[in-house]
Motif scaffolding. Structure first.
Motif, PDB file in Angstrom:
ATOM      1  N   THR A 253      -6.470  -6.500  -2.209  1.00  0.00           N
ATOM      2  CA  THR A 253      -6.468  -5.572  -1.114  1.00  0.00           C
ATOM      3  C   THR A 253      -5.224  -5.876   0.084  1.00  0.00           C
ATOM      4  O   THR A 253      -4.699  -6.856  -0.210  1.00  0.00           O
ATOM      5  CB  THR A 253      -7.682  -5.755  -0.194  1.00  0.00           C
ATOM      6  OG1 THR A 253      -7.713  -7.116   0.326  1.00  0.00           O
ATOM      7  CG2 THR A 253      -8.969  -5.452  -1.004  1.00  0.00           C
TER       8      THR A 253
ATOM      9  N   SER B  28      -3.977  -4.837   3.877  1.00  0.00           N
ATOM     10  CA  SER B  28      -4.296  -4.299   5.159  1.00  0.00           C
ATOM     11  C   SER B  28      -2.886  -4.240   5.988  1.00  0.00           C
ATOM     12  O   SER B  28      -2.521  -5.049   5.839  1.00  0.00           O
ATOM     13  CB  SER B  28      -5.081  -4.924   5.996  1.00  0.00           C
ATOM     14  OG  SER B  28      -4.979  -6.453   6.164  1.00  0.00           O
TER      15      SER B  28
ATOM     16  N   THR C 204      -6.347  -0.301   8.484  1.00  0.00           N
ATOM     17  CA  THR C 204      -6.588   0.226   7.261  1.00  0.00           C
ATOM     18  C   THR C 204      -6.782  -0.885   6.432  1.00  0.00           C
ATOM     19  O   THR C 204      -6.299  -2.092   6.447  1.00  0.00           O
ATOM     20  CB  THR C 204      -5.178   1.042   6.625  1.00  0.00           C
ATOM     21  OG1 THR C 204      -4.307   0.221   6.577  1.00  0.00           O
ATOM     22  CG2 THR C 204      -5.021   2.352   7.574  1.00  0.00           C
TER      23      THR C 204
ATOM     24  N   ARG D 153      -6.573  -0.974   2.201  1.00  0.00           N
ATOM     25  CA  ARG D 153      -6.420  -0.432   0.891  1.00  0.00           C
ATOM     26  C   ARG D 153      -6.809  -1.438  -0.360  1.00  0.00           C
ATOM     27  O   ARG D 153      -6.444  -2.724  -0.368  1.00  0.00           O
ATOM     28  CB  ARG D 153      -4.983   0.163   0.581  1.00  0.00           C
ATOM     29  CG  ARG D 153      -4.360   0.826   1.605  1.00  0.00           C
ATOM     30  CD  ARG D 153      -3.075   1.365   1.281  1.00  0.00           C
ATOM     31  NE  ARG D 153      -2.505   2.324   2.214  1.00  0.00           N
ATOM     32  CZ  ARG D 153      -1.371   2.420   2.718  1.00  0.00           C
ATOM     33  NH1 ARG D 153      -0.443   1.410   2.472  1.00  0.00           N
ATOM     34  NH2 ARG D 153      -0.816   3.083   3.612  1.00  0.00           N
TER      35      ARG D 153
END
Length: 96
Positions: free
Chosen positions: A7, A9, A17, A19
């Motif tokens: 991930t 951020s 966010t 992702r």
């Protein structure tokens, strides 16, 4: 075979966010190798990368600063291992 997720951020993003960059299976050395490849190449929000700085917090968490011609973006990138899955009988159904 263990399952992994990467991930990213964005720091200072409004709204915040997180992702998912990758999902894959493999042992820990394979996962770390793939993770290191991702942190050394991820530049989704920057065009014309001029510099990359990587700060290590742990083997599975890094701050990646990507500088482009017009802007700079910082990501907290993490590697996570799947440890609970209620549909997978080989994994526990809760975390203790």
């Amino acid at each position: 075979m263990p399952k992994w997720i990467v991930t990213a951020s964005m720091r200072d993003a409004d709204p915040p966010t997180l992702r998912t960059i990758a999902n894959f299976e493999g042992d820990e050395p394979q996962a770390l190798s793939k993770f290191y490849g991702i942190i050394n190449s991820y530049d989704r929000d920057v065009t014309k990368v001029t510099r990359r700085q990587i700060y290590k917090y742990s083997d599975r968490q890094y701050l990646v600063r990507v500088l482009g011609r017009l802007k700079q973006v910082e990501y907290i990138m993490q590697l996570g291992e799947l440890v609970v899955d209620t549909k997978d009988l080989s994994l526990p159904s809760s975390y203790e």
